[in-house]
Enzyme design. Sequence first.
Site, PDB file in Angstrom:
ATOM      1  N   LYS A   9      44.217  42.154  35.263  1.00  0.00           N
ATOM      2  CA  LYS A   9      45.477  41.427  35.028  1.00  0.00           C
ATOM      3  C   LYS A   9      46.364  41.534  36.270  1.00  0.00           C
ATOM      4  O   LYS A   9      46.205  42.427  37.102  1.00  0.00           O
ATOM      5  CB  LYS A   9      46.230  41.978  33.816  1.00  0.00           C
ATOM      6  CG  LYS A   9      46.656  43.465  33.877  1.00  0.00           C
ATOM      7  CD  LYS A   9      47.971  43.759  34.582  1.00  0.00           C
ATOM      8  CE  LYS A   9      48.341  45.252  34.530  1.00  0.00           C
ATOM      9  NZ  LYS A   9      49.305  45.635  35.581  1.00  0.00           N
ATOM     10  N   GLY A  93      42.382  47.820  35.307  1.00  0.00           N
ATOM     11  CA  GLY A  93      40.938  47.896  35.064  1.00  0.00           C
ATOM     12  C   GLY A  93      40.569  48.841  33.927  1.00  0.00           C
ATOM     13  O   GLY A  93      39.830  48.462  33.016  1.00  0.00           O
ATOM     14  N   ASP A 125      49.152  49.535  28.610  1.00  0.00           N
ATOM     15  CA  ASP A 125      48.671  48.186  28.931  1.00  0.00           C
ATOM     16  C   ASP A 125      47.468  47.771  28.079  1.00  0.00           C
ATOM     17  O   ASP A 125      47.029  46.623  28.163  1.00  0.00           O
ATOM     18  CB  ASP A 125      48.252  48.103  30.411  1.00  0.00           C
ATOM     19  CG  ASP A 125      49.441  48.135  31.355  1.00  0.00           C
ATOM     20  OD1 ASP A 125      50.593  48.065  30.881  1.00  0.00           O
ATOM     21  OD2 ASP A 125      49.211  48.218  32.578  1.00  0.00           O
TER      22      ASP A 125
HETATM   23  O1  C5P Z   1      50.704  54.503  28.955  1.00  0.00           O
HETATM   24  P1  C5P Z   1      50.076  54.960  30.217  1.00  0.00           P
HETATM   25  O2  C5P Z   1      49.099  56.086  29.992  1.00  0.00           O
HETATM   26  O3  C5P Z   1      49.489  53.866  31.036  1.00  0.00           O
HETATM   27  O4  C5P Z   1      51.250  55.562  31.095  1.00  0.00           O
HETATM   28  C1  C5P Z   1      51.064  56.419  32.187  1.00  0.00           C
HETATM   29  C2  C5P Z   1      52.402  57.049  32.538  1.00  0.00           C
HETATM   30  O5  C5P Z   1      53.282  56.057  33.077  1.00  0.00           O
HETATM   31  C3  C5P Z   1      53.157  57.630  31.343  1.00  0.00           C
HETATM   32  O6  C5P Z   1      52.812  58.962  31.132  1.00  0.00           O
HETATM   33  C4  C5P Z   1      54.602  57.492  31.759  1.00  0.00           C
HETATM   34  O7  C5P Z   1      54.956  58.535  32.637  1.00  0.00           O
HETATM   35  C5  C5P Z   1      54.598  56.222  32.574  1.00  0.00           C
HETATM   36  N1  C5P Z   1      55.002  55.036  31.787  1.00  0.00           N
HETATM   37  C6  C5P Z   1      56.334  54.851  31.452  1.00  0.00           C
HETATM   38  N2  C5P Z   1      56.707  53.745  30.739  1.00  0.00           N
HETATM   39  C7  C5P Z   1      55.788  52.812  30.389  1.00  0.00           C
HETATM   40  C8  C5P Z   1      54.430  52.979  30.717  1.00  0.00           C
HETATM   41  C9  C5P Z   1      54.065  54.110  31.427  1.00  0.00           C
HETATM   42  O8  C5P Z   1      57.192  55.673  31.785  1.00  0.00           O
HETATM   43  N3  C5P Z   1      56.197  51.731  29.691  1.00  0.00           N
END
Ligand code: C5P
Length: 271
Positions: A9, A93, A125
């Site tokens: 994406k 990915g 995501d």
């Molecule tokens: O959800 P994901 O594992 O992809 O997120 C990785 C890190 O990115 C989270 O631990 C957080 O620190 C940050 N994050 C965030 N707000 C989001 C998505 C991710 O702060 N909407």
Amino acid sequence: MLSVESPAKINWTLRVTGKRPDGYHDLETVFQTISLHDTLVFEESPRLVVTCDDPAVPVDERNLVTRAARALGADRIAIHIGKRIPAGGGLGGGSSNAATTLVTLSTLLGITVPLEPIALSLGSDVPFFLQGGTAYATGRGERLTPIEAPSGIPLLLVLPDVRVSTATAFGNLRRFSPPLGIERQRALAAQIPLATSDWINDFEESVFAELPELARIRERLVASGATWARMSGSGSTMAGAFRSEADRDRAAGMFPELRVETATTRAAARN
Ligand code: C5P
């Protein structure tokens, strides 16, 4: 044996609208699946086995495919990941691979539980990739509304040899922006590949401060004819949209020292 495409994406825009008490951030983004994809191959197996043709990709519990399969209780399947989407590039990915695994295994195994909560537990995501196409998203990225946008728009991806950690990028963020709202975003999406100053990415300021070569790539994309050029997600991929494939292919020749990929936008595949 079943072979399934798992698309990358880009984010047409990414506004970080606030910090939440749970440690995440609220966003307003427009996601877009594109033709660049990994390929997942599913086969019966005496136990759960995940393999990848890129030795740099861990295949244990750190891999979202392994975690997605475990979340569905799938223990007699071999899943091979053919990697084309670079890790740490902001192209989603790993999240896409997780969603593809959830959708494919739930179909193969006849599992009817709602996939959205499992997807969100794997990553912010992942829910988007259950549907793909063009989608307006808020919350952590899981409050999704499909929106209309032209498919087949020519894209050039410039992939610098540097990985950006999403968690670090959120930690270093310097700017927040108010949301534009779905109606305005819908109107902008209908006019892709238009040039608009409204389609910002709030990560660019802090990531470009660390990696000034990314700002230069953006300038070069615009100079070579991109009507829109932005970082994808929290980087490091820089993406440009073009009026024609000829314009895009000419621009691709202007980055001889960097890895580039040509792609096109894709409509939702799974409805
Ligand atoms: O959800 P994901 O594992 O992809 O997120 C990785 C890190 O990115 C989270 O631990 C957080 O620190 C940050 N994050 C965030 N707000 C989001 C998505 C991710 O702060 N909407």
